[in-house]
Design a protein around this motif. Structure first.
Motif, short mmCIF file in Angstrom:
data_model
loop_
_atom_site.label_atom_id
_atom_site.label_comp_id
_atom_site.label_asym_id
_atom_site.label_seq_id
_atom_site.Cartn_x
_atom_site.Cartn_y
_atom_site.Cartn_z
N SER A 546 0.84 -1.20 0.00
CA SER A 546 0.00 0.00 0.00
C SER A 546 0.88 1.26 0.00
N ASN A 547 2.01 1.24 0.78
CA ASN A 547 2.95 2.37 0.76
C ASN A 547 3.55 2.56 -0.64
N ALA A 548 3.98 1.43 -1.23
CA ALA A 548 4.62 1.50 -2.54
C ALA A 548 3.67 2.10 -3.58
N ARG A 580 9.32 -3.37 -4.36
CA ARG A 580 10.08 -2.30 -5.00
C ARG A 580 9.14 -1.39 -5.79
N ASP A 581 9.39 -0.08 -5.70
CA ASP A 581 8.57 0.86 -6.49
C ASP A 581 9.47 1.84 -7.22
N GLU A 582 8.81 2.67 -8.09
CA GLU A 582 9.57 3.66 -8.85
C GLU A 582 9.17 5.06 -8.41
N GLN A 599 6.67 8.54 12.33
CA GLN A 599 7.72 9.22 11.56
C GLN A 599 7.36 9.16 10.09
N GLN A 600 7.33 10.33 9.51
CA GLN A 600 7.05 10.40 8.07
C GLN A 600 8.08 11.32 7.45
N VAL A 601 8.46 11.00 6.20
CA VAL A 601 9.48 11.83 5.54
C VAL A 601 8.94 13.26 5.42
N ASP A 602 7.72 13.36 5.02
CA ASP A 602 7.10 14.68 4.86
C ASP A 602 5.82 14.66 5.70
N GLY A 611 -1.90 8.66 5.44
CA GLY A 611 -1.14 7.72 6.29
C GLY A 611 -1.27 8.07 7.76
N THR A 612 -0.80 7.11 8.61
CA THR A 612 -0.85 7.33 10.06
C THR A 612 0.55 7.42 10.67
N GLY A 613 1.57 6.95 9.92
CA GLY A 613 2.93 6.95 10.46
C GLY A 613 3.18 5.78 11.39
N GLY A 615 2.39 2.35 10.20
CA GLY A 615 2.44 1.13 9.39
C GLY A 615 3.79 0.42 9.47
N LEU A 616 4.88 1.15 9.23
CA LEU A 616 6.21 0.51 9.22
C LEU A 616 6.62 0.04 10.61
N THR A 617 6.17 0.79 11.64
CA THR A 617 6.48 0.36 13.02
C THR A 617 5.84 -1.00 13.28
P1 ADP Z 1 2.23 5.98 6.71
O1 ADP Z 1 0.93 5.48 7.18
O2 ADP Z 1 2.48 7.40 6.88
O3 ADP Z 1 2.57 5.45 5.38
P2 ADP Z 1 4.31 4.26 7.45
O4 ADP Z 1 4.89 3.92 8.76
O5 ADP Z 1 3.83 3.14 6.63
O6 ADP Z 1 3.24 5.32 7.71
O7 ADP Z 1 5.39 5.05 6.60
C1 ADP Z 1 6.14 6.09 7.22
C2 ADP Z 1 6.69 7.02 6.22
O8 ADP Z 1 7.66 6.38 5.42
C3 ADP Z 1 5.69 7.48 5.20
O9 ADP Z 1 4.92 8.57 5.70
C4 ADP Z 1 6.58 7.94 4.07
O10 ADP Z 1 7.11 9.24 4.33
C5 ADP Z 1 7.70 6.92 4.11
N1 ADP Z 1 7.48 5.80 3.16
C6 ADP Z 1 7.00 4.59 3.44
N2 ADP Z 1 6.98 3.83 2.30
C7 ADP Z 1 7.46 4.59 1.31
C8 ADP Z 1 7.67 4.39 -0.10
N3 ADP Z 1 7.44 3.19 -0.70
N4 ADP Z 1 8.17 5.41 -0.82
C9 ADP Z 1 8.44 6.59 -0.23
N5 ADP Z 1 8.25 6.87 1.09
C10 ADP Z 1 7.74 5.87 1.84
#
Ligand code: ADP
Length: 655
Positions: A546-548, A580-582, A599-602, A611-613, A615-617
């Protein structure tokens, strides 16, 4: 026999006639001959002991000429007793002189102090020679000189410290003495003695009647000429005196001893200089070392002061896992003084249970890798504390591990707060979920239009409310998921799963979203068995997909792959899934951070992409529970790859 023979043997001729010669030659003589006869032409010569009839022994020299007349030998005897006695007296005297001389020499040698040597010499010479005055005259470089040591009878004036002008001892005399000249003057007034008149007058002042002078010569080094250092002089003041050879010899030999002593004194002087210089150097070295030690002590004290003031455990542990440094906190926390802990093994200090929890990290640190972990410890009062522990390896110049620095801080309060916070979030989330679900259902019913038709604006508002409610539901679900996994309430029910099945299911679940975003989803499934809880792995996979999709531009592609990796012994160890994504990619400094909560990049991502920030955790927690690893790789602008590992079936079983 002649009359002398009768006298010798102590009997008149008539009585002697017919007596055997052996009657007069002692048996003692035959056993211990004084001299051995030797052949000399026809005669035999030797020495024998003859004892007269009156038992008077005499030593005789004999010459025996055989067959002077038929059957008659001629025996000549010469009395040598007197000669022998004078020889023995001479020998005794010589012996005495040798003893005297060695006595003086020994006294001289026993001292290294030149002054003492000179004093001994003059005193002993005066005693042995029975001279009235014996002195040592030191010749100074300018030709003048003075008496530097003297032994004189009280009746005569002293010459000690008296300085003599050059005229008294002219240059040519000095040269003669330097070549070893010795002067023995029996009578200074005798014109044959060759003393200049003025000199005779001069010596008269000091009552000198006879004198004996020997030079003290110094040979500074093998190449240089002898130099006159001074004179050893004996004076006779009460009368003229004929000096005998022995006296001359004694004086000469003692002068030689003094010259040796001079060289030794010079050597000693040089040695003393060297010793003084070396002592100064050593003193300097000692000072420097002492300063360094003082500085070290001071810095150690400072270090102790600082470390003791900190409310954390600070220690240094060597390769044998023995403590080499501890701060005061060990005393305060564990009730063990740094002195008691010093040299103790970790196991001894912490006890078996606690040591087992820390052992793996200790080994990691001793393999040269820094390590950080959390542990629970029991304090002296029996209370439990959660500690954050960091081990930093100590490497020497050759990069060999010498030990490690250990830092443990009490995080019990932080842990308690975290627990409270989690519980609070959990309660709130639970409480929120029910009304949110009703809200969501109500909004959905409204959107169907069954309860009345809304204006276009009203429908738009309803859409926004529905989206936000959905996000809220997702957030609440994520928070609850995370909290459940972290609290340890969730147990992964692992079993053999087919990687291909997991990938297909995940891709199907995300297909709709991919289409909506105009992203192509490519999967390359493989029949590999993994040891996993299928539901949780699906959750992780769908999250990554879903992130990709979310961060891809329309027209982009997302790949889902799997591959088996082997360990060093070529055994299948783990399976690596990759998404993997582009898309836009992730900056390098964010690759690790994005796995932390919220934590989110932006920060605008949450609004734009919904997003909720969390998912990856959640993904990381799930993978860690499977003993796997998860990480991200990215080239910003060229897309990202998220990868995680799962143990293969074989490997999980081995474990
Ligand atoms: P969110 O619900 O915000 O996606 P995640 O924990 O899944 O929370 O992701 C945290 C942050 O990691 C995202 O807000 C995004 O900034 C970055 N990120 C995650 N997956 C990708 C991706 N495939 N490409 C670019 N940035 C990503």
């Amino acid at each position: 026999m002649n009359i002398a023979a009768c006298d010798l043997l102590g009997l008149p001729r008539q009585q002697l006639k017919g007596q055997a010669l052996s009657n007069f030659i002692t048996a003692e003589f035959t056993r211990q001959p004084k001299s051995v006869g030797f052949p000399s032409g026809k005669s035999l010569m030797g020495e024998l002991l003859v004892v007269s009839a009156a038992q008077t022994p005499r030593e005789m020299e004999y010459t025996l000429t055989p067959n002077v007349l038929p059957h008659c030998h001629l025996l000549l005897l010469r009395d040598i007793s007197q000669r022998r006695e004078s020889m023995q007296a001479e020998l005794r005297q010589q012996q005495q002189r040798v003893e005297l001389f060695s006595e003086v020499t020994l006294k001289i040698r026993q001292s290294l102090q030149l002054k003492e040597i000179l004093h001994t010499t003059v005193t002993e010479v005066q005693r042995i020679l029975q001279a009235d005055r014996v002195l040592i005259y030191h010749v100074l470089p300018d030709g003048t000189g003075k008496t530097i040591s003297e032994s004189v009878l009280p009746d005569y004036p002293t010459l000690m410290d008296l300085e003599f002008p050059q005229e008294v001892f002219p240059q040519e005399y000095q040269q003669l003495y330097a070549q070893g000249r010795v002067r023995a003057i029996a009578d200074v007034h005798d014109p044959t003695a060759g003393l200049a008149e003025c000199l005779v007058e001069f010596v008269d002042q000091f009552h000198i009647k006879a004198k004996l002078i020997v030079p003290i010569v110094q040979n500074l080094n093998a190449n240089s000429q002898n130099q006159l250092w001074g004179l050893l002089i004996a004076h006779q003041c009460d009368s003229v005196r004929q000096w005998v050879d022995f006296e001359l010899e004694l004086m000469q030999q003692l002068a030689d001893q003094i010259s040796i002593a001079l060289s030794q004194a010079q050597l000693l002087g040089r040695l003393e200089e060297v010793v003084a210089a070396r002592t100064a150097e050593l003193q300097e070295e000692i000072n420097v070392r002492m300063q360094a030690e003082a500085a070290l002590r001071q810095s150690e004290e400072q270090l102790r002061l600082i470390t003791n003031a900190l409310p954390v455990l600070i220690a240094y542990v060597d390769e044998q896992q023995q403590y080499r440094f501890n701060n005061q906190a060990y005393q305060d926390w564990l009730g063990q003084s740094p002195q008691k802990i010093y040299g103790s093994h970790l196991r001894q200090v912490w006890g078996e249970d606690c040591y087992q929890r820390m052992e793996v990290y200790v080994k990691t640190a001793l393999s040269g890798q820094a390590v950080n972990y959390e542990n629970d410890i029991v304090l002296r009062d029996g209370s439990w504390r959660a500690v954050d522990v960091t081990y930093i390896p100590h490497l020497d110049d050759e990069n060999m591990v010498k030990g490690f620095f250990a830092l443990s801080s009490d995080i019990s309060d932080r842990k308690a707060i975290e627990r409270m916070k989690d519980e609070f979030i959990s309660i709130i989330s639970h409480e929120l979920r029910t009304p949110l679900t009703s809200l969501h259902s109500a909004l959905k019913i409204l959107a169907t239009g069954r309860l009345g038709t809304l204006s276009t604006e009203g429908q738009q508002m309803l859409g926004i409310a529905d989206d936000s409610t959905e996000r809220l539901v997702r957030l609440v679900n994520n928070v609850l998921d995370l909290q459940r996994i972290e609290s340890g309430k969730v147990i992964m029910e692992c079993q053999a799963c087919n990687a291909a099945n997991l990938m297909i299911q995940a891709a199907e679940a995300m297909q709709a979203m991919a289409q909506q975003q105009e992203v192509t989803l490519v999967k390359q499934p493989q029949d590999i068995s993994v040891w996993a809880d299928a539901d949780y792995i699906l959750q992780a996979l769908t999250n990554l997909l879903s992130n990709a999709i979310k961060f891809s531009s329309p027209g982009g592609t997302v790949w889902l792959t799997v591959e088996q990796e082997k360990n060093s012994s070529n055994n299948p160890k783990e399976v690596v899934f990759r998404v993997r994504d582009e898309g836009q990619g992730i900056p390098a400094d964010q690759l690790e951070r994005i796995f932390e909560r919220f934590q989110q990049v932006d920060s605008s991502d949450s609004r734009k992409k919904g997003g909720t920030g969390l998912g990856l955790t959640i993904c990381r927690k799930i993978i860690e529970q499977h003993n796997g690893r998860i990480w991200a790789e990215s080239t910003p602008g060229c897309g990202s790859t998220f990868a995680f590992t799962l143990p293969t079936l074989e490997y999980a079983n081995i474990q």
